[in-house]
Design a protein around this motif. Structure first.
Motif, PDB file in Angstrom:
ATOM      1  N   MET A  47       0.848  -1.190   0.000  1.00  0.00           N
ATOM      2  CA  MET A  47       0.000   0.000   0.000  1.00  0.00           C
ATOM      3  C   MET A  47       0.884   1.239   0.000  1.00  0.00           C
ATOM      4  SD  MET A  47      -1.241   0.239   3.947  1.00  0.00           S
ATOM      5  CE  MET A  47      -0.047   0.157   5.286  1.00  0.00           C
ATOM      6  N   ARG A  48       0.284   2.355  -0.364  1.00  0.00           N
ATOM      7  CA  ARG A  48       0.972   3.650  -0.288  1.00  0.00           C
ATOM      8  C   ARG A  48       0.315   4.445   0.832  1.00  0.00           C
ATOM      9  NH1 ARG A  48       0.912   8.948  -3.535  1.00  0.00           N
ATOM     10  NH2 ARG A  48       3.101   9.572  -3.501  1.00  0.00           N
ATOM     11  N   LEU A  49       1.094   4.730   1.861  1.00  0.00           N
ATOM     12  CA  LEU A  49       0.623   5.492   3.008  1.00  0.00           C
ATOM     13  C   LEU A  49       1.127   6.924   2.896  1.00  0.00           C
ATOM     14  CD1 LEU A  49      -0.611   5.617   5.932  1.00  0.00           C
ATOM     15  CD2 LEU A  49       1.686   5.012   6.745  1.00  0.00           C
ATOM     16  N   THR A  50       0.220   7.888   3.024  1.00  0.00           N
ATOM     17  CA  THR A  50       0.602   9.298   3.025  1.00  0.00           C
ATOM     18  C   THR A  50       0.248   9.893   4.379  1.00  0.00           C
ATOM     19  OG1 THR A  50       0.275   9.473   0.641  1.00  0.00           O
ATOM     20  CG2 THR A  50       0.329  11.536   1.881  1.00  0.00           C
ATOM     21  N   PRO A  59       2.778  16.648   3.066  1.00  0.00           N
ATOM     22  CA  PRO A  59       2.486  15.225   2.908  1.00  0.00           C
ATOM     23  C   PRO A  59       3.764  14.439   2.594  1.00  0.00           C
ATOM     24  CG  PRO A  59       1.427  16.534   1.165  1.00  0.00           C
ATOM     25  CD  PRO A  59       2.159  17.479   2.056  1.00  0.00           C
ATOM     26  N   ARG A  60       3.877  13.271   3.200  1.00  0.00           N
ATOM     27  CA  ARG A  60       5.015  12.365   3.003  1.00  0.00           C
ATOM     28  C   ARG A  60       4.450  10.983   2.711  1.00  0.00           C
ATOM     29  NH1 ARG A  60       8.151  16.283   2.160  1.00  0.00           N
ATOM     30  NH2 ARG A  60       8.930  17.462   3.934  1.00  0.00           N
ATOM     31  N   SER A  61       4.928  10.349   1.638  1.00  0.00           N
ATOM     32  CA  SER A  61       4.396   9.049   1.236  1.00  0.00           C
ATOM     33  C   SER A  61       5.460   7.968   1.266  1.00  0.00           C
ATOM     34  CB  SER A  61       3.810   9.128  -0.181  1.00  0.00           C
ATOM     35  OG  SER A  61       2.718  10.021  -0.208  1.00  0.00           O
ATOM     36  N   VAL A  62       5.015   6.757   1.552  1.00  0.00           N
ATOM     37  CA  VAL A  62       5.882   5.592   1.607  1.00  0.00           C
ATOM     38  C   VAL A  62       5.066   4.374   1.174  1.00  0.00           C
ATOM     39  CG1 VAL A  62       5.375   5.151   4.057  1.00  0.00           C
ATOM     40  CG2 VAL A  62       7.513   4.338   3.081  1.00  0.00           C
ATOM     41  N   ILE A  63       5.722   3.404   0.572  1.00  0.00           N
ATOM     42  CA  ILE A  63       5.058   2.155   0.205  1.00  0.00           C
ATOM     43  C   ILE A  63       5.438   1.109   1.241  1.00  0.00           C
ATOM     44  CG2 ILE A  63       4.861   0.338  -1.528  1.00  0.00           C
ATOM     45  CD1 ILE A  63       5.217   2.516  -3.654  1.00  0.00           C
ATOM     46  N   LEU A  64       4.425   0.436   1.798  1.00  0.00           N
ATOM     47  CA  LEU A  64       4.606  -0.514   2.892  1.00  0.00           C
ATOM     48  C   LEU A  64       3.867  -1.820   2.620  1.00  0.00           C
ATOM     49  CD1 LEU A  64       3.733   1.950   5.798  1.00  0.00           C
ATOM     50  CD2 LEU A  64       6.029   1.213   5.126  1.00  0.00           C
ATOM     51  N   GLY A  65       4.333  -2.870   3.256  1.00  0.00           N
ATOM     52  CA  GLY A  65       3.604  -4.125   3.264  1.00  0.00           C
ATOM     53  C   GLY A  65       2.492  -4.057   4.294  1.00  0.00           C
ATOM     54  N   TYR A  66       1.400  -4.783   4.048  1.00  0.00           N
ATOM     55  CA  TYR A  66       0.281  -4.789   4.985  1.00  0.00           C
ATOM     56  C   TYR A  66      -0.543  -6.059   4.797  1.00  0.00           C
ATOM     57  CZ  TYR A  66      -3.271  -3.993   1.408  1.00  0.00           C
ATOM     58  OH  TYR A  66      -4.112  -4.148   0.332  1.00  0.00           O
ATOM     59  N   TYR A  67      -1.377  -6.319   5.788  1.00  0.00           N
ATOM     60  CA  TYR A  67      -2.446  -7.306   5.621  1.00  0.00           C
ATOM     61  C   TYR A  67      -3.708  -6.723   6.248  1.00  0.00           C
ATOM     62  CZ  TYR A  67      -1.759  -8.932  10.475  1.00  0.00           C
ATOM     63  OH  TYR A  67      -1.649  -9.010  11.827  1.00  0.00           O
ATOM     64  N   GLY A  70      -9.970  -7.584   9.464  1.00  0.00           N
ATOM     65  CA  GLY A  70     -11.306  -6.995   9.399  1.00  0.00           C
ATOM     66  C   GLY A  70     -11.246  -5.756   8.530  1.00  0.00           C
ATOM     67  N   GLU A  71     -11.735  -4.621   9.054  1.00  0.00           N
ATOM     68  CA  GLU A  71     -11.698  -3.347   8.313  1.00  0.00           C
ATOM     69  C   GLU A  71     -10.350  -2.659   8.411  1.00  0.00           C
ATOM     70  OE1 GLU A  71     -14.947  -1.171  10.143  1.00  0.00           O
ATOM     71  OE2 GLU A  71     -16.125  -1.483   8.329  1.00  0.00           O
ATOM     72  N   ASN A  72      -9.502  -3.096   9.329  1.00  0.00           N
ATOM     73  CA  ASN A  72      -8.223  -2.443   9.580  1.00  0.00           C
ATOM     74  C   ASN A  72      -7.127  -2.969   8.666  1.00  0.00           C
ATOM     75  OD1 ASN A  72      -9.500  -1.149  11.717  1.00  0.00           O
ATOM     76  ND2 ASN A  72      -8.782  -2.629  13.218  1.00  0.00           N
ATOM     77  N   LEU A  73      -6.140  -2.121   8.418  1.00  0.00           N
ATOM     78  CA  LEU A  73      -4.919  -2.514   7.732  1.00  0.00           C
ATOM     79  C   LEU A  73      -3.818  -2.578   8.790  1.00  0.00           C
ATOM     80  CD1 LEU A  73      -5.178  -0.137   4.636  1.00  0.00           C
ATOM     81  CD2 LEU A  73      -6.108  -2.439   4.909  1.00  0.00           C
ATOM     82  N   VAL A  74      -2.948  -3.577   8.679  1.00  0.00           N
ATOM     83  CA  VAL A  74      -1.901  -3.779   9.678  1.00  0.00           C
ATOM     84  C   VAL A  74      -0.549  -3.782   8.987  1.00  0.00           C
ATOM     85  CG1 VAL A  74      -1.011  -5.327  11.469  1.00  0.00           C
ATOM     86  CG2 VAL A  74      -3.486  -5.150  11.090  1.00  0.00           C
ATOM     87  N   THR A  75       0.395  -2.990   9.515  1.00  0.00           N
ATOM     88  CA  THR A  75       1.748  -2.937   8.982  1.00  0.00           C
ATOM     89  C   THR A  75       2.743  -2.911  10.143  1.00  0.00           C
ATOM     90  OG1 THR A  75       3.165  -1.831   7.347  1.00  0.00           O
ATOM     91  CG2 THR A  75       1.858  -0.402   8.788  1.00  0.00           C
ATOM     92  N   LEU A  76       4.015  -2.935   9.826  1.00  0.00           N
ATOM     93  CA  LEU A  76       5.066  -2.916  10.837  1.00  0.00           C
ATOM     94  C   LEU A  76       5.941  -1.685  10.656  1.00  0.00           C
ATOM     95  CD1 LEU A  76       6.243  -6.645  10.639  1.00  0.00           C
ATOM     96  CD2 LEU A  76       4.728  -5.617  12.349  1.00  0.00           C
ATOM     97  N   VAL A 101      -3.518   4.369  -0.121  1.00  0.00           N
ATOM     98  CA  VAL A 101      -3.938   3.885  -1.432  1.00  0.00           C
ATOM     99  C   VAL A 101      -3.573   2.412  -1.473  1.00  0.00           C
ATOM    100  CG1 VAL A 101      -3.688   4.081  -3.933  1.00  0.00           C
ATOM    101  CG2 VAL A 101      -3.524   6.137  -2.494  1.00  0.00           C
ATOM    102  N   VAL A 102      -4.570   1.570  -1.699  1.00  0.00           N
ATOM    103  CA  VAL A 102      -4.364   0.137  -1.903  1.00  0.00           C
ATOM    104  C   VAL A 102      -4.790  -0.179  -3.326  1.00  0.00           C
ATOM    105  CG1 VAL A 102      -4.566  -0.516   0.537  1.00  0.00           C
ATOM    106  CG2 VAL A 102      -6.613  -0.376  -0.855  1.00  0.00           C
TER     107      VAL A 102
END
Length: 152
Positions: A47-50, A59-67, A70-76, A101-102
């Motif tokens: 995903m792209r997190l801003t 605004p600062r953006s980064v691309i991260l792994g996630y799963y 439920g309705e939540n997105l989880v990253t490290l 952005v997913v």
């Protein structure tokens, strides 16, 4: 944990930096058509997190792994398993409302660190996806934050 698990190999910083730059470049040059993926069984998505910069307000953006949980997105908040906290995580702590952005759309989210039993449960789920998670996390002197991005 064995010595080899505690010292899991991680590429040098310059390799990770270059990979991050290339990934962002592919995303940007393709207008967002390439570079993001949905999570699948046994694999995380990207995903792209801003977030809002804690010092600049920009605004600062980064691309991260996630799963998805439920309705939540989880990253490290792992910073390539390097010692310092990633800038995006410091920014998110200062300004918890963000945009994601997913591969299937954009979401407004509120970020927070998982704690206690929730953190343990979400960490265990990451461990199912990535068998070397504990070995890589052991490279850092403090626990890696499990970040929950809730819909707002």
């Amino acid at each position: 944990m064995s010595t080899s698990e505690r010292t899991a190999w991680v590429p040098p910083h310059w390799v990770k930096w270059l990979a991050w730059k290339i990934h962002r470049g592919i995303y940007n040059l393709s207008g967002g058509r390439l570079g993001l993926s949905l999570p699948r069984e046994g694999r995380y998505g990207t995903m792209r997190l801003t977030v809002t910069g804690r010092r600049t307000g920009e605004p600062r953006s980064v691309i991260l792994g996630y799963y998805e949980d439920g309705e939540n997105l989880v990253t490290l908040a792992m910073n390539g398993w390097e010692e310092p906290e990633p800038a995006w995580w410091l920014n998110l702590q200062a300004h918890p409302d963000a945009e994601v952005v997913v591969a299937d759309g954009t979401r407004s989210v509120h970020g927070r660190a998982a704690e206690g039993a929730e953190r343990d449960r979400l960490w265990d789920r990451w461990r199912e996806i990535d068998k070397k998670l504990d070995a890589w996390a052991a490279r850092r002197s403090k626990p890696t934050a499990v970040v929950v991005l809730e819909p707002r």
